[in-house]
Design an enzyme around this catalytic site. Structure first.
Site, short mmCIF file in Angstrom:
data_model
loop_
_atom_site.label_atom_id
_atom_site.label_comp_id
_atom_site.label_asym_id
_atom_site.label_seq_id
_atom_site.Cartn_x
_atom_site.Cartn_y
_atom_site.Cartn_z
N ALA A 152 46.72 34.13 21.48
CA ALA A 152 45.13 33.61 21.88
C ALA A 152 45.47 32.38 20.90
CB ALA A 152 44.13 34.67 21.48
N GLY B 106 49.27 38.47 22.61
CA GLY B 106 48.69 38.56 23.26
C GLY B 106 50.05 37.42 24.94
N GLU C 213 51.88 40.23 25.40
CA GLU C 213 51.49 40.95 26.82
C GLU C 213 51.55 40.09 27.81
OE1 GLU C 213 47.52 43.49 25.02
OE2 GLU C 213 47.57 40.84 24.52
N GLU D 179 48.58 41.77 15.94
CA GLU D 179 46.76 41.84 16.20
C GLU D 179 46.41 42.85 14.95
OE1 GLU D 179 47.64 41.32 20.41
OE2 GLU D 179 48.63 42.08 18.53
#
Length: 339
Positions: free
Chosen positions: A141, A186, A189, A209
């Site tokens: 992110a 992310g 991910e 995270e």
């Protein structure tokens, strides 16, 4: 087929019927028929429209590496349709060098528009997701943007990121993540949503995270355990550990690890090799094979076998199946059309 499955005696019939209904729903979403006699199997397609927010590169254009902080928003994601012997391969290239390819609101929106165009394009056979920035895949992110968000904005943004990554996971054609650099949070991910992951040995990967007092929110807590097992996934998420390419290969997080080359695109070149292996196969078969695997992994074996049966039925009435048999008989390469 649903009626036949329901007629099977005992609980087995109910499970098979449930599996068939499940795959029927998925086939409907993909625009596939049920493969019943007299029902022509088809894939609904539409024209690819260049929507504002991502750039479709010129045919045959070489990937452009971006370094400047002056990169325009519409250039942060580039969509390239390869040609000649690579026709059917599409490359999604992330190009936010100044932000380490971090997932911003704008990039998430561009990814969503690109995926919407790709999922209904019958000409697309395999999709490669890569970075056009050396040394970076995606740093997760965009924290500089995140710190400016009100707490009420964070949840909706994460939901949008999760949704677009889910859409990537549900694309009907094979997807390959080419990890030539950093893939954190992310970014990993995003790679986990792809069917196949390849990485350079120098790449760094991790769901980090918990270091920020949050958890993976775009599928990481679900896809990582499915990829490498629950215990090891918990260990990696709890520790926020970062792995290199060799470590990731050893635990099954990636399929192939390559020594990085001077151009910095070793993983991309391997991804392209894999995509070229996928190209000659029957397009309908590839789509329903992916559907059968994805859906079957979420249910028990009996239901999974019913899903496989329903998916196999999709291939029986196709012209491609007959072409495959004819090509075998005539000892020549098949000429599949996805029909």
């Amino acid at each position: 087929m649903a009626a036949a499955a329901a007629a099977t005696a005992g609980p087995l019939g109910a499970l098979q019927a449930g599996g068939t209904r499940l795959v029927a729903a998925c086939c409907t979403r993909l625009g596939l028929g049920l493969g019943l006699p007299g029902f022509a199997t088809s894939l609904r397609v539409g024209p690819v429209i260049c929507a504002r927010g991502w750039t479709r590169a010129a045919v045959g254009a070489a990937p452009r590496r971006g370094y400047s902080s002056e990169v325009k928003a519409e250039d942060e994601l580039r969509l390239r349709y390869l040609e000649e012997e690579n026709r059917g391969i599409v490359v999604l290239g992330i190009n936010r060098a100044y932000a380490k390819n971090a997932l911003s609101k704008n990039l998430v929106k561009m990814l969503s528009k690109a995926v919407d165009a790709l999922k209904s394009d019958k000409k697309v056979r395999t999709i490669i997701i890569r970075s056009e920035v050396p040394g970076i895949f995606c740093a997760g992110a965009d924290l500089k943007e995140r710190v400016k968000m009100h707490s009420s904005e964070v949840g909706p943004f994460v939901s949008k990121a999760r949704a677009v990554i889910n859409e990537i996971a549900n694309l009907p054609v094979p997807t390959i993540a080419a990890i030539d650099g950093l893939a954190l949070g992310g970014g990993l991910e995003l790679a986990l949503a792809c069917d196949v992951r390849v990485a350079a040995s120098s790449a760094k990967m991790g769901l980090v995270e918990t270091k920020l007092a949050i958890i993976p929110g775009a599928g990481g807590t679900q896809r990582l355990p499915r990829a490498i097992g629950m215990s090891l996934a918990k260990e990696l998420i709890f520790s926020a550990r970062v792995l290199d390419g060799h470590e990731a290969k050893a635990i099954g997080l990636i399929s192939h690890v390559l020594e990085q080359n001077q151009e910095g695109d070793a993983a991309y070149k391997k991804a392209l090799d894999l995509a070229q292996e996928f190209l000659p196969q029957g397009p309908v078969a590839m789509r329903v094979a992916k559907l059968a695997i994805n859906q079957g992994m979420e249910v028990d074996l009996v239901t999974g076998l019913a899903i496989e049966e329903a998916c196999y039925a999709q291939t029986i009435p196709t012209k491609d199946r007959l072409e495959g048999l004819l090509a075998f008989k005539e000892k020549r390469p098949p000429r599949y059309k996805g029909e």
